[in-house]
Write a protein that holds these residues in place. Sequence first.
Motif, PDB file in Angstrom:
ATOM      1  N   ARG A  10      -4.123   7.166   3.820  1.00 33.81           N
ATOM      2  CA  ARG A  10      -3.478   5.864   3.654  1.00 33.81           C
ATOM      3  C   ARG A  10      -1.979   6.031   3.412  1.00 33.81           C
ATOM      4  O   ARG A  10      -1.565   6.935   2.688  1.00 33.81           O
ATOM      5  N   LEU A  11      -1.182   5.154   4.011  1.00 33.74           N
ATOM      6  CA  LEU A  11       0.264   5.175   3.807  1.00 33.74           C
ATOM      7  C   LEU A  11       0.576   4.831   2.358  1.00 33.74           C
ATOM      8  O   LEU A  11      -0.007   3.902   1.796  1.00 33.74           O
ATOM      9  N   THR A  12       1.494   5.570   1.754  1.00 27.85           N
ATOM     10  CA  THR A  12       1.824   5.356   0.348  1.00 27.85           C
ATOM     11  C   THR A  12       2.929   4.306   0.166  1.00 27.85           C
ATOM     12  O   THR A  12       3.151   3.847  -0.945  1.00 27.85           O
ATOM     13  N   ARG A  13       3.613   3.937   1.256  1.00 27.98           N
ATOM     14  CA  ARG A  13       4.638   2.893   1.201  1.00 27.98           C
ATOM     15  C   ARG A  13       4.839   2.350   2.617  1.00 27.98           C
ATOM     16  O   ARG A  13       4.407   2.952   3.601  1.00 27.98           O
ATOM     17  N   ASP A  14       5.514   1.221   2.703  1.00 26.20           N
ATOM     18  CA  ASP A  14       5.835   0.654   4.011  1.00 26.20           C
ATOM     19  C   ASP A  14       6.857   1.544   4.711  1.00 26.20           C
ATOM     20  O   ASP A  14       7.868   1.915   4.107  1.00 26.20           O
ATOM     21  N   PHE A  29       7.362   8.802   6.253  1.00 26.53           N
ATOM     22  CA  PHE A  29       6.477   8.193   5.273  1.00 26.53           C
ATOM     23  C   PHE A  29       5.522   9.254   4.769  1.00 26.53           C
ATOM     24  O   PHE A  29       5.475  10.360   5.309  1.00 26.53           O
ATOM     25  N   THR A  67       1.521  -0.729   7.345  1.00 34.18           N
ATOM     26  CA  THR A  67       2.060  -1.096   6.044  1.00 34.18           C
ATOM     27  C   THR A  67       1.414  -0.223   4.978  1.00 34.18           C
ATOM     28  O   THR A  67       0.444   0.500   5.253  1.00 34.18           O
ATOM     29  N   LYS A  68       1.941  -0.319   3.779  1.00 39.02           N
ATOM     30  CA  LYS A  68       1.401   0.446   2.652  1.00 39.02           C
ATOM     31  C   LYS A  68      -0.103   0.171   2.503  1.00 39.02           C
ATOM     32  O   LYS A  68      -0.549  -0.964   2.588  1.00 39.02           O
ATOM     33  N   GLY A  69      -0.865   1.243   2.322  1.00 37.51           N
ATOM     34  CA  GLY A  69      -2.306   1.131   2.133  1.00 37.51           C
ATOM     35  C   GLY A  69      -3.117   1.178   3.409  1.00 37.51           C
ATOM     36  O   GLY A  69      -4.333   1.333   3.375  1.00 37.51           O
ATOM     37  N   ARG A  70      -2.466   1.065   4.552  1.00 41.08           N
ATOM     38  CA  ARG A  70      -3.174   1.078   5.832  1.00 41.08           C
ATOM     39  C   ARG A  70      -3.618   2.499   6.168  1.00 41.08           C
ATOM     40  O   ARG A  70      -2.888   3.460   5.979  1.00 41.08           O
ATOM     41  N   SER A 110      -7.966  -3.765   6.428  1.00 43.61           N
ATOM     42  CA  SER A 110      -6.700  -3.695   5.703  1.00 43.61           C
ATOM     43  C   SER A 110      -6.360  -5.020   5.051  1.00 43.61           C
ATOM     44  O   SER A 110      -5.749  -5.059   3.996  1.00 43.61           O
TER      45      SER A 110
END
Length: 147
Positions: A10-14, A29, A67-70, A110
Amino acid sequence: MLNRIVIMGRLTRDPELRRTQNGTAVTSFSVAVDRDFKSRESGEKATDFIDVVAWRQTAEFVCQYFTKGRMAVVEGRLQIRDWKDKDGNNRRSAEVVADNIYFGDSKRDSQSGGDYAPPAYGSPAESYTAPASGGFAEIEEDGELPF
């Protein structure tokens, strides 16, 4: 020689799109990747935070749709960079230079904060009552085959 890496996390930030002096799109990222095993002491899975760099159309794609969390699947190569910090100390960083980035979840997953769980195999997605005939229609035989 081979230098290929595939990670999923998961991405940690946008991600933010930047451009080099000559206009080339770039973004960087981090992806949080859970390890496959649990710690003996805590009983929890450890997480690795892996830096990723994407260039050109891949960078634009990531910035537009992630985006973050994706959840993302990143395919690329491992790159080690040597650099000097502001105090003049030699430093070394490892990062994945992305060739391809794929969605690791659905948009519905998401949007619900990642809590969506699809129905288990064999369980109905919604309540369903089977007809009294067991779900099969009677076939009338007229003596002729349809083919």
